[in-house]
Design a protein around this motif. Sequence first.
Motif, PDB file in Angstrom:
ATOM      1  N   TYR A  80       0.710  -1.362  -0.239  1.00  0.00           N
ATOM      2  CA  TYR A  80       0.040  -0.358   0.379  1.00  0.00           C
ATOM      3  C   TYR A  80       0.710   0.886  -0.419  1.00  0.00           C
ATOM      4  O   TYR A  80       0.714   2.321   0.540  1.00  0.00           O
ATOM      5  CB  TYR A  80      -1.216  -0.212   0.990  1.00  0.00           C
ATOM      6  N   ARG A  81       2.042   1.302  -0.547  1.00  0.00           N
ATOM      7  CA  ARG A  81       2.949   2.501  -0.138  1.00  0.00           C
ATOM      8  C   ARG A  81       2.346   3.416  -1.623  1.00  0.00           C
ATOM      9  O   ARG A  81       2.715   4.661  -0.695  1.00  0.00           O
ATOM     10  CB  ARG A  81       4.216   1.565  -1.300  1.00  0.00           C
ATOM     11  N   PRO A  82       1.463   3.491  -2.574  1.00  0.00           N
ATOM     12  CA  PRO A  82       1.171   5.140  -3.067  1.00  0.00           C
ATOM     13  C   PRO A  82       0.080   5.676  -1.961  1.00  0.00           C
ATOM     14  O   PRO A  82       0.198   6.645  -2.511  1.00  0.00           O
ATOM     15  CB  PRO A  82      -0.066   4.605  -4.036  1.00  0.00           C
TER      16      PRO A  82
ATOM     17  N   GLN B  90       3.270   6.587   0.613  1.00  0.00           N
ATOM     18  CA  GLN B  90       4.841   7.339   0.689  1.00  0.00           C
ATOM     19  C   GLN B  90       4.779   8.367  -0.484  1.00  0.00           C
ATOM     20  O   GLN B  90       4.514   8.268  -2.018  1.00  0.00           O
ATOM     21  CB  GLN B  90       6.039   6.582  -0.127  1.00  0.00           C
ATOM     22  N   MET B  91       3.975   9.665   0.211  1.00  0.00           N
ATOM     23  CA  MET B  91       4.011  10.824  -0.933  1.00  0.00           C
ATOM     24  C   MET B  91       4.290  12.024   0.032  1.00  0.00           C
ATOM     25  O   MET B  91       4.573  11.458   0.935  1.00  0.00           O
ATOM     26  CB  MET B  91       2.320  10.822  -0.402  1.00  0.00           C
TER      27      MET B  91
ATOM     28  N   GLU C  58      -3.432  15.235  -9.068  1.00  0.00           N
ATOM     29  CA  GLU C  58      -2.003  14.897  -9.082  1.00  0.00           C
ATOM     30  C   GLU C  58      -1.303  13.786  -8.502  1.00  0.00           C
ATOM     31  O   GLU C  58      -0.338  13.189  -9.150  1.00  0.00           O
ATOM     32  CB  GLU C  58      -1.426  16.392  -8.737  1.00  0.00           C
ATOM     33  N   CYS C  59      -3.017  12.796  -8.030  1.00  0.00           N
ATOM     34  CA  CYS C  59      -1.724  11.585  -7.281  1.00  0.00           C
ATOM     35  C   CYS C  59      -2.625  10.356  -8.184  1.00  0.00           C
ATOM     36  O   CYS C  59      -3.258   9.716  -7.671  1.00  0.00           O
ATOM     37  CB  CYS C  59      -2.696  11.482  -5.431  1.00  0.00           C
ATOM     38  N   SER C  60      -1.759  10.507  -9.289  1.00  0.00           N
ATOM     39  CA  SER C  60      -2.411   9.090 -10.405  1.00  0.00           C
ATOM     40  C   SER C  60      -2.003   8.146  -9.413  1.00  0.00           C
ATOM     41  O   SER C  60      -2.506   6.912 -10.205  1.00  0.00           O
ATOM     42  CB  SER C  60      -1.794  10.028 -11.577  1.00  0.00           C
ATOM     43  N   GLN C  61      -0.881   7.897  -8.639  1.00  0.00           N
ATOM     44  CA  GLN C  61      -1.226   6.798  -7.846  1.00  0.00           C
ATOM     45  C   GLN C  61      -2.051   6.459  -7.522  1.00  0.00           C
ATOM     46  O   GLN C  61      -2.081   5.060  -7.365  1.00  0.00           O
ATOM     47  CB  GLN C  61       0.329   6.209  -6.943  1.00  0.00           C
ATOM     48  N   LEU C  62      -3.022   7.073  -6.901  1.00  0.00           N
ATOM     49  CA  LEU C  62      -4.276   6.488  -6.065  1.00  0.00           C
ATOM     50  C   LEU C  62      -5.296   5.599  -6.730  1.00  0.00           C
ATOM     51  O   LEU C  62      -4.856   6.715  -7.715  1.00  0.00           O
ATOM     52  CB  LEU C  62      -4.030   7.932  -4.985  1.00  0.00           C
TER      53      LEU C  62
ATOM     54  N   GLU D 166      -8.506   6.353  -8.654  1.00  0.00           N
ATOM     55  CA  GLU D 166      -9.193   7.534  -9.112  1.00  0.00           C
ATOM     56  C   GLU D 166     -10.824   7.774  -8.618  1.00  0.00           C
ATOM     57  O   GLU D 166     -10.875   8.954  -7.774  1.00  0.00           O
ATOM     58  CB  GLU D 166      -9.797   7.586 -10.629  1.00  0.00           C
TER      59      GLU D 166
ATOM     60  N   TRP E 171     -10.512   0.450  -0.268  1.00  0.00           N
ATOM     61  CA  TRP E 171      -9.650   1.068  -0.936  1.00  0.00           C
ATOM     62  C   TRP E 171      -8.574   0.786   0.457  1.00  0.00           C
ATOM     63  O   TRP E 171      -7.108   0.379  -0.693  1.00  0.00           O
ATOM     64  CB  TRP E 171      -9.211   2.963  -0.997  1.00  0.00           C
TER      65      TRP E 171
END
Length: 426
Positions: A21-23, A26-27, A37-41, A43, A74
Motif C-alpha cells: 500500500y505504498r501509494p 509514501q507521498m 495530481e496523485c495519479s498513483q491513488l 481515481e 481501498w
Amino acid sequence: MSEVDVLRSLFHHADQLLTQYRPFWQMRPFYIRQLSECSQLPEHLLSKLTKLDQKEFEQLSQNSEASQQWLQPWLPCLDELEQIQRSIPGVDNSETSSQQDSVSIKHLSTGIPGRKWSQIEQFINSLPITGDTAKHKLLEWCAGKGHLGRLLSIRKGYEVTSLEWQHSLCIQGEALIHQQKKRYPQLQQRMQQGDALSDDVSRLLNQHNTAVALHACGDLHTHLISQCCNSAQAIKQLAVAPCCYHLTADDIYQPLSKAGQGSLLSLDRQDLKIPLQETVTGGQRVSRLRDIELHWRLSFDFLRQSLTGETRYKPLPAFPKKLLSGEFNDFVLWALINRELLSDNHDSDNLPFNEREMSQALTEGAEKLLVVRKLEWLQSHFRRVLEIWLVADRALALEEAGFHVELYQFCDKAVSPRNLLILARR
C-alpha cells in the motif's frame, strides 16, 4: 512461536503491508496542489475525497469507525494495521511502582517539565534489572543534563556515566549532581563530555555493561545499537527508546538488520519523518496555532511563487512562534526577508503585494491546507506501522548479534507518542 519468530513475523507483516500500500503513505502532501495530481491513488478514491468539504472531512477524519468504513473499499488492510499496532504490549509497571523503595525522588523532578519527568520515570520502571545492580556500570547515552542517569543511580543503585556532547549541559549536569548528592549520598554519577558518533565511544562502552538511551535522535541511537552489535563489546543490557528517525547522514535509509536489508522499501528522510507527524496535543491554543502556522506557510508559498516564477513548494525554516499571534503581513515580511526576497529595512506596510493578492493567497492557502490534511489522513493509517517497521529493524539487528530482544510500549501515547522501547540482553 518463539519471541524471535514473533519479532520476525511482526516485521515481515508490517513490511508486506507497507510495500503493498505504498501509494497511500509514501507521498509528499505539501508538494501536491490538487488531489488529481496523485495519479498513483485510485481515481474513485480521489474523486470522493475531492467532494468532501472541510466540515464533512473533519467529521469523517475525527470518527475512527466512520473512517474505517469509508476507506474499506481501498484499504481492506485496516484491521491488519491495527493488529500490528496492538501486538506491541504495554509495560505493566504498576507493581514495579508500588514496590519502589522508600526513597523520595520529588526533588529530582524540579525544573523538569511534567511530561518529560513522566517519560523518565516510566522508562526506568520498564527496565527489568537483573543481578547485583551495585556491580553494574551504566552508560547514559546522549544524556543532556543527566536526569535519567541520576534517577537510575539513586533508585536502582547503578554507577552511572552520562555521556553528553554539549559542554554547557555537562556543566549544568555536574552542578545538579553536586547539589543532589547532599540529599542522596548513594548517588554515583559523573558527566562526560564526548561525541556519541566518535570512534572513542567503543572504548567508553567497553567500560560499562549496561547502556540506556531515551529519545536519542536518529544516527545517535542507531550508532549505539551498531556498536553494541559488535561481539567484542562489553554491553550486556541495552534499553533504547528511538526518536527522530530522519536525523541521519544517509540520504536513503540503511536498514540495520538482514531482514530490513531484504525489504523492497526505499525510505528517504521525508519518509522517515512520517511517524513523527503524530504528536501529543498541547491543548486548544497549541492546536489553533499549529493550524495558523500551516495555513500561513502554504499561503506565503503562493506569494513566493508569484514573485519568483517557481511552481514547486519550498518549505520555510522554524520561526519565532510569536509571529503567529500577529498579522499575516508580519509573517510575510519575515518570510520574504528569510528567503532574501526583501531587504531587512522594509516593514509590513511596504510589501510587494496588494490587498487583493494577500487575500487571494490566504484563500488558496486554505484550499491547499485541506488537500494536505486529506493526504496526511491517508498517511496516518500507516504512520505507526512504519515506525514499528523501523524499530523492529533495529531490534532484529540486535537479535542477529546474539541479544534476546523484546519490544514494548513503555508509556502511554499521551505521555509520549515516541513510546516504543527496545529491551535487549545477552
